[in-house]
Design an enzyme around this catalytic site. Structure first.
Site, PDB file in Angstrom:
ATOM      1  CB  SER A  73      89.119  72.995 -23.020  1.00  0.00           C
ATOM      2  OG  SER A  73      87.893  73.943 -23.420  1.00  0.00           O
ATOM      3  CG  HIS A 111      88.511  73.235 -18.583  1.00  0.00           C
ATOM      4  ND1 HIS A 111      88.657  73.787 -17.398  1.00  0.00           N
ATOM      5  CD2 HIS A 111      88.378  74.377 -19.360  1.00  0.00           C
ATOM      6  CE1 HIS A 111      88.405  75.164 -17.159  1.00  0.00           C
ATOM      7  NE2 HIS A 111      88.200  75.528 -18.425  1.00  0.00           N
ATOM      8  CG  ASP A 133      85.966  76.364 -21.443  1.00  0.00           C
ATOM      9  OD1 ASP A 133      86.268  76.948 -20.200  1.00  0.00           O
ATOM     10  OD2 ASP A 133      86.649  76.026 -21.986  1.00  0.00           O
ATOM     11  CG  MET A 192      81.958  80.825 -22.769  1.00  0.00           C
ATOM     12  SD  MET A 192      82.975  81.078 -24.325  1.00  0.00           S
ATOM     13  CE  MET A 192      84.332  80.062 -24.233  1.00  0.00           C
ATOM     14  CG  HIS A 200      86.445  78.484 -16.734  1.00  0.00           C
ATOM     15  ND1 HIS A 200      87.201  78.764 -17.784  1.00  0.00           N
ATOM     16  CD2 HIS A 200      86.233  79.696 -16.103  1.00  0.00           C
ATOM     17  CE1 HIS A 200      87.730  80.050 -17.595  1.00  0.00           C
ATOM     18  NE2 HIS A 200      87.230  80.810 -16.844  1.00  0.00           N
ATOM     19  CG  MET A 202      84.583  81.830 -18.824  1.00  0.00           C
ATOM     20  SD  MET A 202      85.439  81.575 -20.351  1.00  0.00           S
ATOM     21  CE  MET A 202      85.000  79.794 -20.265  1.00  0.00           C
ATOM     22  CG  MET A 244      91.085  83.307 -17.576  1.00  0.00           C
ATOM     23  SD  MET A 244      90.539  81.584 -18.281  1.00  0.00           S
ATOM     24  CE  MET A 244      90.503  82.111 -20.048  1.00  0.00           C
ATOM     25  CG  ASP A 246      91.444  78.024 -19.427  1.00  0.00           C
ATOM     26  OD1 ASP A 246      91.709  77.387 -20.385  1.00  0.00           O
ATOM     27  OD2 ASP A 246      90.141  78.058 -18.969  1.00  0.00           O
TER      28      ASP A 246
HETATM   29  C1  DX5 Z   1      88.665  80.161 -23.091  1.00  0.00           C
HETATM   30  C2  DX5 Z   1      88.539  78.883 -22.332  1.00  0.00           C
HETATM   31  C3  DX5 Z   1      89.542  77.827 -22.459  1.00  0.00           C
HETATM   32  C4  DX5 Z   1      89.713  77.293 -23.854  1.00  0.00           C
HETATM   33  C5  DX5 Z   1      91.127  76.736 -23.854  1.00  0.00           C
HETATM   34  O1  DX5 Z   1      87.808  81.069 -22.617  1.00  0.00           O
HETATM   35  O2  DX5 Z   1      88.235  79.063 -21.038  1.00  0.00           O
HETATM   36  O3  DX5 Z   1      89.315  76.724 -21.476  1.00  0.00           O
HETATM   37  O4  DX5 Z   1      88.924  76.232 -24.121  1.00  0.00           O
HETATM   38  O5  DX5 Z   1      91.287  76.533 -25.293  1.00  0.00           O
HETATM   39  P1  DX5 Z   1      92.844  76.532 -25.967  1.00  0.00           P
HETATM   40  O6  DX5 Z   1      93.499  75.315 -25.168  1.00  0.00           O
HETATM   41  O7  DX5 Z   1      92.472  76.144 -27.455  1.00  0.00           O
HETATM   42  O8  DX5 Z   1      93.448  77.884 -25.830  1.00  0.00           O
HETATM   43 ZN    ZN Z   2      88.207  77.276 -19.548  1.00  0.00          ZN
END
Ligand code: DX5
Ligand code: ZN
Length: 221
Positions: A7, A32, A34, A36, A65, A67, A136, A174
């Protein structure tokens, strides 16, 4: 085969191209990504413009991903930016089945994500249009949190549903994934492991990626 998905939430945002370029050398299978929006989760990270910017730095598939609220509004932008997987949260979309179909029609793999508090039955009727289900194992919004062991049962259930119905979706886990929790997730049926802080903080990330790949064999025994 187990896929490892670093990620880039744990990468250096000021050197994103450089960090994305390194991932193939670690032996990673996908990147990956992320996204947000400051609404579905409090934090804001990056969007399709960042996806477009990093695309030339790797040949690995980009696993986005989302969010975000209203994920259906992002399909075209991410498709144009070169995303390969596009995953929406079931909690963020009243019309998840339709959105998943639209993602596939746009030529991307369609994923559905479940928060730790969301049961598998919430996505069951949409599994027929899923290429990936993201479980998750922390509450979304930040890296570096502790793995929630209760989600392992949901991974088992998703693996069971796939074998009963002949679904071929990947099961991605994840949050809080390290060598130990990765083993438990794979044992439960996970096929794709997201790892942010553990991988980026590892002395030799390639060794940890190798350990995660080897979990496949442990499972076969
Ligand atoms: C959290 C993300 C994850 C995060 C995972 O909201 O979706 O992808 O980056 O990070 P670690 O491996 O540090 O939990
Ligand atoms: Zn993620």
């Amino acid at each position: 085969m187990i896929k490892v998905a670093p990620s880039i939430l744990s990468a250096d945002f000021a050197n994103m191209g450089r960090d994305v370029k390194r991932l193939a050398g670690w032996g990673a299978d996908v990147v990956h990504f992320d996204v947000m929006d400051g609404s579905f989760v409090p934090a804001i990270t990056f969007g399709a413009a960042m996806c477009r910017a990093v695309r030339p730095y790797t040949e690995l598939p980009l696993d986005v991903h989302l969010m975000v609220e209203h994920p259906e509004t992002q399909i075209e932008a991410f498709q144009e930016a070169g995303a390969n997987y596009l995953t929406i949260h079931v909690e963020a979309d009243r019309h998840a089945h339709r959105t998943l179909q639209k993602i596939r029609a746009a030529g991307m793999k369609a994923g559905i994500a479940l928060n730790p508090a969301t049961p598998v039955c919430m996505v069951e009727a949409a599994l027929e249009v899923c290429d990936l289900v993201l479980v998750m194992s922390v509450n979304p919004g930040a890296g570096g949190q502790k793995f929630i062991y209760g989600v392992l049962e949901k991974i088992e259930r998703l693996a069971q549903l796939a074998s009963v119905h002949g679904y071929t979706y990947e099961i991605e886990v994840d949050g809080g994934i390290n060598a130990e929790t990765a083993a438990l997730a794979v044992q439960a049926g996970a096929t794709m492991l997201v790892s942010g802080s553990s991988l980026f903080k590892a002395k030799d990330p390639a060794v940890l990626v190798g350990q995660m790949h080897a979990l496949d064999k442990v499972k076969e025994k």
